[in-house]
Design a protein around this motif. Structure first.
Motif, PDB file in Angstrom:
ATOM      1  N   LEU A  72      -7.964  -1.719   8.849  1.00  0.00           N
ATOM      2  CA  LEU A  72      -7.781  -2.537   7.640  1.00  0.00           C
ATOM      3  C   LEU A  72      -6.611  -3.492   7.783  1.00  0.00           C
ATOM      4  O   LEU A  72      -6.635  -4.600   7.223  1.00  0.00           O
ATOM      5  CB  LEU A  72      -7.592  -1.640   6.418  1.00  0.00           C
ATOM      6  N   THR A  76      -6.993  -7.389   7.223  1.00  0.00           N
ATOM      7  CA  THR A  76      -6.100  -8.075   6.292  1.00  0.00           C
ATOM      8  C   THR A  76      -5.461  -9.281   6.960  1.00  0.00           C
ATOM      9  O   THR A  76      -5.346 -10.362   6.352  1.00  0.00           O
ATOM     10  CB  THR A  76      -5.012  -7.117   5.785  1.00  0.00           C
ATOM     11  N   SER A 230      -7.236  -8.115  -2.616  1.00  0.00           N
ATOM     12  CA  SER A 230      -8.046  -6.910  -2.452  1.00  0.00           C
ATOM     13  C   SER A 230      -7.741  -6.221  -1.122  1.00  0.00           C
ATOM     14  O   SER A 230      -7.683  -4.984  -1.043  1.00  0.00           O
ATOM     15  CB  SER A 230      -9.534  -7.249  -2.541  1.00  0.00           C
ATOM     16  N   ALA A 234      -6.181  -2.559  -0.494  1.00  0.00           N
ATOM     17  CA  ALA A 234      -6.804  -1.557   0.375  1.00  0.00           C
ATOM     18  C   ALA A 234      -5.769  -0.897   1.275  1.00  0.00           C
ATOM     19  O   ALA A 234      -5.817   0.317   1.515  1.00  0.00           O
ATOM     20  CB  ALA A 234      -7.907  -2.201   1.201  1.00  0.00           C
ATOM     21  N   ALA A 237      -3.990   1.545  -0.805  1.00  0.00           N
ATOM     22  CA  ALA A 237      -4.823   2.718  -1.075  1.00  0.00           C
ATOM     23  C   ALA A 237      -4.704   3.737   0.053  1.00  0.00           C
ATOM     24  O   ALA A 237      -4.611   4.951  -0.189  1.00  0.00           O
ATOM     25  CB  ALA A 237      -6.276   2.298  -1.268  1.00  0.00           C
ATOM     26  N   ILE A 245     -10.581   1.334  -5.605  1.00  0.00           N
ATOM     27  CA  ILE A 245      -9.946   0.124  -6.125  1.00  0.00           C
ATOM     28  C   ILE A 245     -10.886  -0.439  -7.172  1.00  0.00           C
ATOM     29  O   ILE A 245     -12.058  -0.707  -6.894  1.00  0.00           O
ATOM     30  CB  ILE A 245      -9.721  -0.909  -5.010  1.00  0.00           C
ATOM     31  N   LEU A 283     -14.914  -2.112   3.463  1.00  0.00           N
ATOM     32  CA  LEU A 283     -13.882  -1.106   3.198  1.00  0.00           C
ATOM     33  C   LEU A 283     -14.417   0.300   3.385  1.00  0.00           C
ATOM     34  O   LEU A 283     -13.725   1.177   3.929  1.00  0.00           O
ATOM     35  CB  LEU A 283     -13.327  -1.284   1.781  1.00  0.00           C
ATOM     36  N   THR A 287     -13.282   3.146   6.478  1.00  0.00           N
ATOM     37  CA  THR A 287     -12.644   4.405   6.060  1.00  0.00           C
ATOM     38  C   THR A 287     -13.603   5.587   6.069  1.00  0.00           C
ATOM     39  O   THR A 287     -13.314   6.624   5.482  1.00  0.00           O
ATOM     40  CB  THR A 287     -12.054   4.255   4.643  1.00  0.00           C
ATOM     41  N   LEU A 291     -13.053   5.079   0.875  1.00  0.00           N
ATOM     42  CA  LEU A 291     -12.509   4.117  -0.089  1.00  0.00           C
ATOM     43  C   LEU A 291     -13.636   3.331  -0.740  1.00  0.00           C
ATOM     44  O   LEU A 291     -14.428   2.683  -0.059  1.00  0.00           O
ATOM     45  CB  LEU A 291     -11.544   3.159   0.623  1.00  0.00           C
ATOM     46  N   TYR A 293     -14.885   0.451  -3.846  1.00  0.00           N
ATOM     47  CA  TYR A 293     -14.391  -0.797  -4.416  1.00  0.00           C
ATOM     48  C   TYR A 293     -15.480  -1.334  -5.330  1.00  0.00           C
ATOM     49  O   TYR A 293     -16.614  -1.518  -4.904  1.00  0.00           O
ATOM     50  CB  TYR A 293     -14.099  -1.769  -3.265  1.00  0.00           C
TER      51      TYR A 293
END
Length: 462
Positions: A72, A76, A230, A234, A237, A245, A283, A287, A291, A293
């Motif tokens: 992630l 990002t 977002s 994440a 999180a 989320i 996401l 994971t 996770l 969303y």
């Protein structure tokens, strides 16, 4: 695929040497769990840029070393890169040391194409279907499931939408933590009114990028901020243990503004249902499904959200949706400028569901009595021009709300309402406007809210 092969297949109208001289480079990100600092490096046109995220202290170093977090963090870095990419908007993107699956590659292209759709349209740049992405392929199986606590992270933007989510979650008995990036003004005021401990991240953009934006030889324009925030959420999180989320994006965010280069350009693309579906899958894949969303308000129109918001008065003088004042004063100044399409739209959709004196006290003026803004309201209602490049609702939604006001004695005589009344009827017809209002107050089944939660909030939303 090589750059040359990809570019030749993508376009025949751009000089190849120019393209190859402008490759946007994304470097592997760095994260220090002891300081909670992440650094992201980018290269473009012979310049290097660095962006910094600062997370709260007290991070468990083991969490930052998990395969899911590393994955992630890399994604990002790519999403944050749009702010630097747009300086030149080249056709080639080179990603170093961030392996991507096929689904993640599609996600990245979507962010750099549709996420920047408004930017391309307003700068008249032909990019759709022409971007070439070079990145290492992700080896082996996807990361296994990480262990996250059954907790909710709720981004707060300072406007009415996230505050409606606050009240719905409270009513459903769902605990949550407010979240924001670079909180100021109304965000801090709203969190104070929510009265719950919040989780904040500080984001520092490269100063040179900011200086160059819009200078001769460099582009400037809108970026998909919801996608950016977002991805930052994440990371939080995973670092602090949240398994969901919850966004506050309404169904009208999926309506675009104009068709450009054969595709609909949408100011709110990263708030749309299409993007929500894409990022949720990415996401989850990163994971091991841990996770989730989704947007809690996706079933609702802006008009419906306004009706829910009007039930609670505690936020009247702390919330703001005015993007112009945010740009001018960092939202440390007045909450509403009263001059921009966003102010006009929010006033318009609150008017049918809120007492007039209460609404005027919020905005400090009656925006429907100010004839100088007639052109703005005509754009909002589809009577002239295009839908404004703002986070506003559907055109027919605005038209239906204004039509409702023509039948309210307290509003019917105001300059804007009187000026638009006959034109609305001529363009749409009263049956269409009445049916539109009925439909706006009917919840849509097109959403990703878990069934059990949807059932729990339904009783409060009635």
């Amino acid at each position: 695929m090589s750059y040359i092969a990809g570019i030749n297949a993508a376009t025949q109208r751009t000089d190849l040497n120019e393209i190859l001289s402008q490759i946007f480079h994304i470097a592997p990100p760095q994260f220090d769990p002891t300081t909670g600092t992440a650094r992201f490096g980018y290269g473009l046109d012979g310049r290097l840029f660095t962006e910094i995220l600062e997370f709260p202290r007290g991070i468990d170093p083991e969490k930052s070393r998990s395969d899911a977090f590393v994955k992630l963090l890399g994604l990002t870095a790519i999403v944050l890169g749009v702010s630097y990419f747009k300086l030149k908007a080249p056709l080639a993107i080179e990603i170093e040391g961030i392996p991507l699956t096929a689904a993640e590659r599609d996600f990245v292209i979507d962010v750099y194409e549709n996420g920047l759709g408004e930017f391309y349209a307003r700068n008249n740049l032909i990019r759709f279907g022409r971007l070439v992405l070079e990145a290492p392929e992700a080896p082996g199986p996807a990361p296994g499931a990480v262990t996250l606590e059954d907790r909710t992270l709720l981004p707060i933007g300072g406007g009415k939408d996230s505050l409606v989510s606050v009240e719905l979650l409270k009513a459903a008995g769902v605990d949550f933590t407010p979240f924001a990036v670079n909180p100021k003004g109304p965000i801090l005021g709203c969190v104070e009114a929510i009265d719950k401990p919040a989780l904040y991240v500080r984001r520092t953009l490269d100063a040179e990028m900011i200086r160059l934006s819009g200078q001769p030889g460099f582009y400037n324009g809108h970026v998909p901020s919801t996608a950016i925030n977002s991805m930052i959420a994440a990371l939080c999180a995973l670092l602090f243990g949240y398994n969901r989320i919850v966004l506050s994006n309404e169904r009208s965010a999926s309506e675009g503004n104009v068709v450009f280069d054969g595709r609909e350009a949408n100011h709110q693309y990263s708030k749309s249902l299409e993007f929500e579906t894409r990022i949720a899958a990415v996401l989850a894949g990163a994971t091991g499904g841990a996770l989730t969303y989704f947007s809690l308000l996706r079933p609702y129109s802006e008009a419906r959200i306004a009706e829910l918001f009007a039930r609670e008065t505690r936020y009247d003088h702390v919330f703001s949706s005015c993007n112009r004042n945010f740009r001018l004063s960092g939202h440390d100044g007045p909450l509403w400028c009263g001059e921009c399409p966003k102010c006009h739209f929010v006033f318009l959709i609150l008017a049918p569901v809120m007492q007039k004196d209460r609404l005027v006290s919020i905005f400090k003026r009656n925006l429907l009595a100010e004839r100088q803004h007639e052109a703005s309201f005509r754009e909002l209602t589809g009577l002239a021009g295009q839908k404004p490049w703002e986070c506003v609702g559907e055109i027919l939604e605005a038209a239906a709300c204004l039509h409702v006001l023509t039948g309210r004695p307290e509003w019917a005589g105001d300059a804007i309402v009187a000026a638009l009344r006959d034109d609305l009827l001529a363009q749409y017809g009263e049956p269409v406007l009445l049916e539109a209002m009925r439909e706006l107050m009917t919840d849509s089944p097109d959403h990703h809210v878990p069934a059990e939660l949807a059932a729990r909030i339904a009783t409060h939303a009635l």
